[in-house]
Design a protein around this motif. Structure first.
Motif, PDB file in Angstrom:
ATOM      1  N   SER A   1     -47.627 -12.362   3.204  1.00 29.50           N
ATOM      2  CA  SER A   1     -47.219 -13.460   4.096  1.00 29.50           C
ATOM      3  C   SER A   1     -47.367 -13.047   5.566  1.00 29.50           C
TER       4      SER A   1
ATOM      5  N   ASN B   1     -52.838 -20.719   1.836  1.00 28.65           N
ATOM      6  CA  ASN B   1     -51.967 -19.545   1.916  1.00 28.65           C
ATOM      7  C   ASN B   1     -50.902 -19.572   0.825  1.00 28.65           C
TER       8      ASN B   1
ATOM      9  N   THR C   1     -50.990 -13.767   6.345  1.00 29.65           N
ATOM     10  CA  THR C   1     -51.424 -15.168   6.469  1.00 29.65           C
ATOM     11  C   THR C   1     -50.793 -15.881   7.666  1.00 29.65           C
TER      12      THR C   1
ATOM     13  N   THR D   1     -54.817 -24.896   5.665  1.00 24.86           N
ATOM     14  CA  THR D   1     -54.550 -23.458   5.809  1.00 24.86           C
ATOM     15  C   THR D   1     -53.265 -23.087   5.084  1.00 24.86           C
TER      16      THR D   1
END
Ligand SMILES: Nc1ncnc2c1ncn2[C@@H]1O[C@H](COP(=O)(O)OP(=O)(O)OP(=O)(O)O)[C@@H](O)[C@H]1O
Ligand SMILES: [Mg+2]
Length: 158
Positions: free
Chosen positions: A39, A6, A42, A2
């Protein structure tokens, strides 16, 4: 994974944004804002994935715990009752064979008589099996073959 994905998305956005700034149809301020939002977007995914990994290790711990709880108690018949007043303290190892890991025999056919009231020194290099002798006496482990007697009475039920 993940976090990696990201970070990859972040880098792609930054690259693409920088390219568009050079073509003068995007501003540095807009790119900064956009990356900030990216950001923020995510972050929950990172949080969820770390919670998931915590959950998995908790499940693994729970499994171990339940395995232990479900372990059937050892029921013994003909239990050797130790009455400490009557114990003389003579120990006999009769043809004792023992190994921690089955193929590798540690004690092979050991016969030993320790008279009551005597003091015995167990001497040997490290790993020779000195502590193992005591572990067997205490029945922390069961012998594979042979038997151990206290005052002529086997310490393990048969
Ligand atoms: N619980 C165990 N499971 C598997 N192997 C073990 C276990 N305890 C000891 N051993 C192995 O059995 C051998 C004998 O170990 P033991 O502890 O009896 O030696 P020791 O003579 O007491 O050594 P030391 O002088 O270091 O105390 C060693 O090779 C050791 O690695
Ligand atoms: Mg030892």
């Amino acid at each position: 994974m993940t976090r990696f994905v990201n970070a990859l998305i972040y880098a792609l956005l930054a690259g693409l944004g920088a390219f568009r700034i050079m073509q003068a149809d995007f501003t540095v301020g807009a790119l900064t804002t956009f990356l900030n939002y990216a950001s923020q977007y995510t972050k929950p995914f990172n949080d969820i994935s770390s919670v998931l990994s915590e959950l998995q290790s908790a499940l693994a711990c729970a499994k171990r715990l339940f395995d232990l709880l479900e372990e059937a108690p050892i029921t013994e018949e003909n239990v050797f009752q130790l009455k400490s007043d009557n114990v003389e303290g003579a120990f006999d190892f009769q043809d004792v064979t023992f190994s921690y890991d089955k193929p590798k025999t540690l004690i092979d056919d050991l016969t030993l008589h320790i008279p009551a009231g005597s003091k015995v020194a167990i001497v040997g290099p490290t790993g020779a099996g000195k502590s193992t002798l005591i572990n067997l006496l205490m029945r922390f482990y069961e012998v594979d073959q042979g038997q151990i007697l206290l005052d002529g009475v086997p310490i393990q039920p048969n």
